[in-house]
Motif scaffolding. Sequence first.
Motif, PDB file in Angstrom:
ATOM      1  N   GLU A  35     -22.533  10.099 -33.832  1.00  0.00           N
ATOM      2  CA  GLU A  35     -23.474  10.964 -34.560  1.00  0.00           C
ATOM      3  C   GLU A  35     -23.872  12.125 -33.658  1.00  0.00           C
ATOM      4  N   ALA A  43     -27.952  15.337 -44.713  1.00  0.00           N
ATOM      5  CA  ALA A  43     -28.423  15.318 -46.106  1.00  0.00           C
ATOM      6  C   ALA A  43     -29.355  14.134 -46.338  1.00  0.00           C
ATOM      7  N   THR A  44     -29.144  13.070 -45.570  1.00  0.00           N
ATOM      8  CA  THR A  44     -29.963  11.865 -45.757  1.00  0.00           C
ATOM      9  C   THR A  44     -31.448  12.156 -45.530  1.00  0.00           C
ATOM     10  N   MET A  48     -33.955  12.672 -51.691  1.00  0.00           N
ATOM     11  CA  MET A  48     -35.171  12.181 -52.327  1.00  0.00           C
ATOM     12  C   MET A  48     -35.309  10.663 -52.235  1.00  0.00           C
ATOM     13  N   HIS A  50     -34.126   8.360 -54.391  1.00  0.00           N
ATOM     14  CA  HIS A  50     -34.223   7.681 -55.678  1.00  0.00           C
ATOM     15  C   HIS A  50     -32.996   6.783 -55.828  1.00  0.00           C
ATOM     16  N   VAL A 177     -17.892  15.063 -32.681  1.00  0.00           N
ATOM     17  CA  VAL A 177     -16.447  14.860 -32.825  1.00  0.00           C
ATOM     18  C   VAL A 177     -15.804  16.213 -33.115  1.00  0.00           C
ATOM     19  N   GLU A 337     -22.625  13.879 -53.480  1.00  0.00           N
ATOM     20  CA  GLU A 337     -23.507  14.819 -54.186  1.00  0.00           C
ATOM     21  C   GLU A 337     -24.951  14.316 -54.172  1.00  0.00           C
ATOM     22  N   GLY A 338     -25.582  14.194 -55.331  1.00  0.00           N
ATOM     23  CA  GLY A 338     -27.008  13.833 -55.373  1.00  0.00           C
ATOM     24  C   GLY A 338     -27.258  12.345 -55.523  1.00  0.00           C
ATOM     25  N   GLY A 340     -25.950   9.875 -53.028  1.00  0.00           N
ATOM     26  CA  GLY A 340     -25.446   9.150 -51.857  1.00  0.00           C
ATOM     27  C   GLY A 340     -26.401   8.126 -51.287  1.00  0.00           C
ATOM     28  N   ILE A 341     -27.700   8.293 -51.536  1.00  0.00           N
ATOM     29  CA  ILE A 341     -28.629   7.270 -51.059  1.00  0.00           C
ATOM     30  C   ILE A 341     -28.381   6.008 -51.901  1.00  0.00           C
ATOM     31  N   THR A 342     -28.359   6.202 -53.220  1.00  0.00           N
ATOM     32  CA  THR A 342     -28.086   5.084 -54.121  1.00  0.00           C
ATOM     33  C   THR A 342     -26.755   4.421 -53.781  1.00  0.00           C
TER      34      THR A 342
HETATM   35  C1  LIG Z   1     -32.474  17.836 -52.250  1.00  0.00           C
HETATM   36  C2  LIG Z   1     -31.670  16.572 -52.312  1.00  0.00           C
HETATM   37  C3  LIG Z   1     -32.141  15.483 -53.045  1.00  0.00           C
HETATM   38  C4  LIG Z   1     -31.409  14.303 -53.097  1.00  0.00           C
HETATM   39  N1  LIG Z   1     -31.916  13.238 -53.784  1.00  0.00           N
HETATM   40  C5  LIG Z   1     -31.213  12.066 -53.841  1.00  0.00           C
HETATM   41  C6  LIG Z   1     -31.739  10.938 -54.535  1.00  0.00           C
HETATM   42  O1  LIG Z   1     -32.866  10.963 -55.034  1.00  0.00           O
HETATM   43  N2  LIG Z   1     -30.973   9.811 -54.612  1.00  0.00           N
HETATM   44  C7  LIG Z   1     -29.730   9.728 -54.049  1.00  0.00           C
HETATM   45  O2  LIG Z   1     -29.081   8.692 -54.185  1.00  0.00           O
HETATM   46  N3  LIG Z   1     -29.223  10.779 -53.348  1.00  0.00           N
HETATM   47  C8  LIG Z   1     -29.923  11.932 -53.241  1.00  0.00           C
HETATM   48  N4  LIG Z   1     -29.411  13.018 -52.576  1.00  0.00           N
HETATM   49  C9  LIG Z   1     -28.071  12.921 -52.008  1.00  0.00           C
HETATM   50  C10 LIG Z   1     -28.068  12.203 -50.682  1.00  0.00           C
HETATM   51  O3  LIG Z   1     -29.089  12.717 -49.846  1.00  0.00           O
HETATM   52  C11 LIG Z   1     -26.690  12.369 -50.024  1.00  0.00           C
HETATM   53  O4  LIG Z   1     -25.666  12.074 -50.949  1.00  0.00           O
HETATM   54  C12 LIG Z   1     -26.558  11.413 -48.844  1.00  0.00           C
HETATM   55  O5  LIG Z   1     -27.627  11.570 -47.940  1.00  0.00           O
HETATM   56  C13 LIG Z   1     -25.244  11.676 -48.128  1.00  0.00           C
HETATM   57  O6  LIG Z   1     -25.228  10.877 -46.977  1.00  0.00           O
HETATM   58  P1  LIG Z   1     -24.050  11.028 -45.929  1.00  0.00           P
HETATM   59  O7  LIG Z   1     -24.240   9.948 -44.932  1.00  0.00           O
HETATM   60  O8  LIG Z   1     -22.750  11.112 -46.652  1.00  0.00           O
HETATM   61  O9  LIG Z   1     -24.245  12.487 -45.305  1.00  0.00           O
HETATM   62  P2  LIG Z   1     -25.285  13.014 -44.215  1.00  0.00           P
HETATM   63  O10 LIG Z   1     -26.604  12.383 -44.367  1.00  0.00           O
HETATM   64  O11 LIG Z   1     -25.221  14.493 -44.252  1.00  0.00           O
HETATM   65  O12 LIG Z   1     -24.694  12.461 -42.864  1.00  0.00           O
HETATM   66  C14 LIG Z   1     -23.576  13.030 -42.223  1.00  0.00           C
HETATM   67  C15 LIG Z   1     -23.819  12.895 -40.736  1.00  0.00           C
HETATM   68  O13 LIG Z   1     -22.629  13.284 -40.047  1.00  0.00           O
HETATM   69  C16 LIG Z   1     -23.022  13.924 -38.863  1.00  0.00           C
HETATM   70  N5  LIG Z   1     -21.892  14.759 -38.434  1.00  0.00           N
HETATM   71  C17 LIG Z   1     -21.327  15.789 -39.120  1.00  0.00           C
HETATM   72  N6  LIG Z   1     -20.302  16.305 -38.428  1.00  0.00           N
HETATM   73  C18 LIG Z   1     -20.207  15.585 -37.281  1.00  0.00           C
HETATM   74  C19 LIG Z   1     -19.347  15.653 -36.148  1.00  0.00           C
HETATM   75  N7  LIG Z   1     -18.343  16.554 -36.069  1.00  0.00           N
HETATM   76  N8  LIG Z   1     -19.532  14.770 -35.134  1.00  0.00           N
HETATM   77  C20 LIG Z   1     -20.530  13.836 -35.187  1.00  0.00           C
HETATM   78  N9  LIG Z   1     -21.378  13.738 -36.232  1.00  0.00           N
HETATM   79  C21 LIG Z   1     -21.221  14.598 -37.278  1.00  0.00           C
HETATM   80  C22 LIG Z   1     -24.233  14.756 -39.254  1.00  0.00           C
HETATM   81  O14 LIG Z   1     -25.026  15.068 -38.126  1.00  0.00           O
HETATM   82  C23 LIG Z   1     -24.922  13.820 -40.238  1.00  0.00           C
HETATM   83  O15 LIG Z   1     -25.935  13.035 -39.633  1.00  0.00           O
HETATM   84  C24 LIG Z   1     -30.143  14.210 -52.457  1.00  0.00           C
HETATM   85  C25 LIG Z   1     -29.683  15.282 -51.700  1.00  0.00           C
HETATM   86  C26 LIG Z   1     -30.437  16.449 -51.610  1.00  0.00           C
HETATM   87  C27 LIG Z   1     -29.921  17.576 -50.775  1.00  0.00           C
END
Ligand SMILES: Cc1cc2nc3c(=O)[nH]c(=O)nc-3n(C[C@H](O)[C@H](O)[C@H](O)COP(=O)(O)OP(=O)(O)OC[C@H]3O[C@@H](n4cnc5c(N)ncnc54)[C@H](O)[C@@H]3O)c2cc1C
Length: 378
Positions: A35, A43-44, A48, A50, A177, A337-338, A340-342
Motif C-alpha cells: 500500500e 476511494a475507501t 459512504m 452503505h 508498486v 464504482e459506487g 465497492g464497500i458492499t
Molecule cells: C463519493 C463516494 C461514495 C461512495 N459510496 C459508497 C457506498 O455507499 N457503498 C459502497 O459500497 N461503495 C461506495 N463507494 C465506492 C467505494 O468507495 C469504492 O468502490 C471502494 O472504496 C473501492 O475500494 P478499492 O479497494 O477497490 O479502491 P481504493 O480504496 O481506492 O484502494 C486502492 C488502494 O490502492 C493503493 N494504490 C494505488 N496504486 C498503488 C501503487 N502503485 N502501489 C501501491 N499502492 C497503490 C491506493 O493508495 C489505495 O489505497 C463510494 C465511492 C465514492 C467516491
Amino acid sequence: MTPTAFDVVIVGAGIVGAACADEFAQAGLHVAVIEAGQIGGGATAAGMGHIVVMDDSEAQFALTNYSQQLWRTLAAELPPKFLEDTEYEECGTMWVAADEEEMDEVRRKQAFYEQRGVPVEVLDARQLAEAEPNLRPGLAGGLRVPQDGVTYPPCGARFFIEQAQTRGAQLFQGKTVIELTGKGARLSDGSFIAAGFTVNASGSWAPELTPGVNVQKRKGHLVITDRYPGFVRHQLIELGYLKSAHSISTDSVAFNAQPRKTGQILIGSSRQYGVEDKQIDPPILRRMIDRAIEYMPRLAKLSALRTWTGFRAATPDKLPLIGPSAIENLYLATGHEGLGITTSLGTAKLLADQVLKRTPAIPIEPYLPSRSMEDAHA
Ligand SMILES: Cc1cc2nc3c(=O)[nH]c(=O)nc-3n(C[C@H](O)[C@H](O)[C@H](O)COP(=O)(O)OP(=O)(O)OC[C@H]3O[C@@H](n4cnc5c(N)ncnc54)[C@H](O)[C@@H]3O)c2cc1C
C-alpha cells in the motif's frame, strides 16, 4: 537483497485489497499487501459505506446480495469486535418515492426483491413520515430494505488487514508498486516482492499498473454534519438516485443521507465523469446540498463540518472486474464504482474461489475481466 516469495502479492489496501488479503490468509496462503498510502486511504476513505442490495441487473443483484449476506454473517459471528471496529450497523435502506410514478418503481422493486428472497416493506405517505420525521411532508411513500446496513469504510479496511495479519499476512505500507507482473511486484525503491500470483486491487489506479484495464474515474462529493443523533434513521435514498447512477455521460446529483454511529449525518452524492482533479466543485456541491434540503428542509439548519471528494472506479457495464487479467497469474479486483464497500467481501470470495478452484456461491462469469477484453477487441 534476496526476494521473499509469497503465495500472493496484493497491490492496494483499500477495502477490496484488504478483504482479498483476509480471504487468502484465511485459506492458508502466505499473503503480502503493498500500500502506497494509508490503509483504506483511497476511494475507501471517500466512500459512504452503505451496504446495499441493488437491482440494476441480475449480476449486480447477485453480487450485492451475496456480499450483504457476508457482512451480516460477520456481524453475527464476530460481535462485538466487528461492530465496534467497523462501526457496522444494520439501519436498513429507505428508498424514498416523491410521487405516484416513483411509487410504481417502489412496487417494481418490491416484486424484484421479494421474488429473490430479500425482505422489503412498502410504506405509504403516513408510514414514511413516521419512520423519517425530518423528510419533507407530501412525499408519496417508500420501500424499506431492513437488512441493508452501513459501515465506516476505512475502519472496515483496517479490520480486514489486521485480521489478515493475525493470519500471517505481511503489510508493506508506504511502498509504491511501479511494475506488476504475475510473478511479483517491483517497488519504487528498486526491490522486488516475488509471489506465485498477484492481484491488482489498486482501485481507480489499476490501469497504471495493468494497461488496458477498462476503468474510468467517476468523481463524487460528500458532506458530513456535526452530531444530530436520531435526525436520520435509515440510509435514505431518493428513487431518482437510480437515474443519477445510470447516467454515464452527464454530471448528476441525488439525495442520499446516512446516519452515522457518531450521530453525524453523511450527505451525498454526486457523479462526474472526465474530471481528474480532487478539488471541491462548488456548483456541483451546491446542487447536491440543495437536493438534500429539498428532501429534508431542516438539514438547512444543521452545521456541516467537512466536505470531500473521491473517485469511483467505473467500468462500462457497471460491474466489477474480478478474475484473471490478460497477463498470466495476474488477477484483477477493481472497477467497483459506487458499490465497492458492499461488494468487497463477495469480491474476495469470488477471487479466492477462482484461484483455489473452489465452487463459487454465485456464478462468476458476469464479473470476469475477459468480458471487457472481448469488448476491447470487438
Ligand atoms: C463519493 C463516494 C461514495 C461512495 N459510496 C459508497 C457506498 O455507499 N457503498 C459502497 O459500497 N461503495 C461506495 N463507494 C465506492 C467505494 O468507495 C469504492 O468502490 C471502494 O472504496 C473501492 O475500494 P478499492 O479497494 O477497490 O479502491 P481504493 O480504496 O481506492 O484502494 C486502492 C488502494 O490502492 C493503493 N494504490 C494505488 N496504486 C498503488 C501503487 N502503485 N502501489 C501501491 N499502492 C497503490 C491506493 O493508495 C489505495 O489505497 C463510494 C465511492 C465514492 C467516491
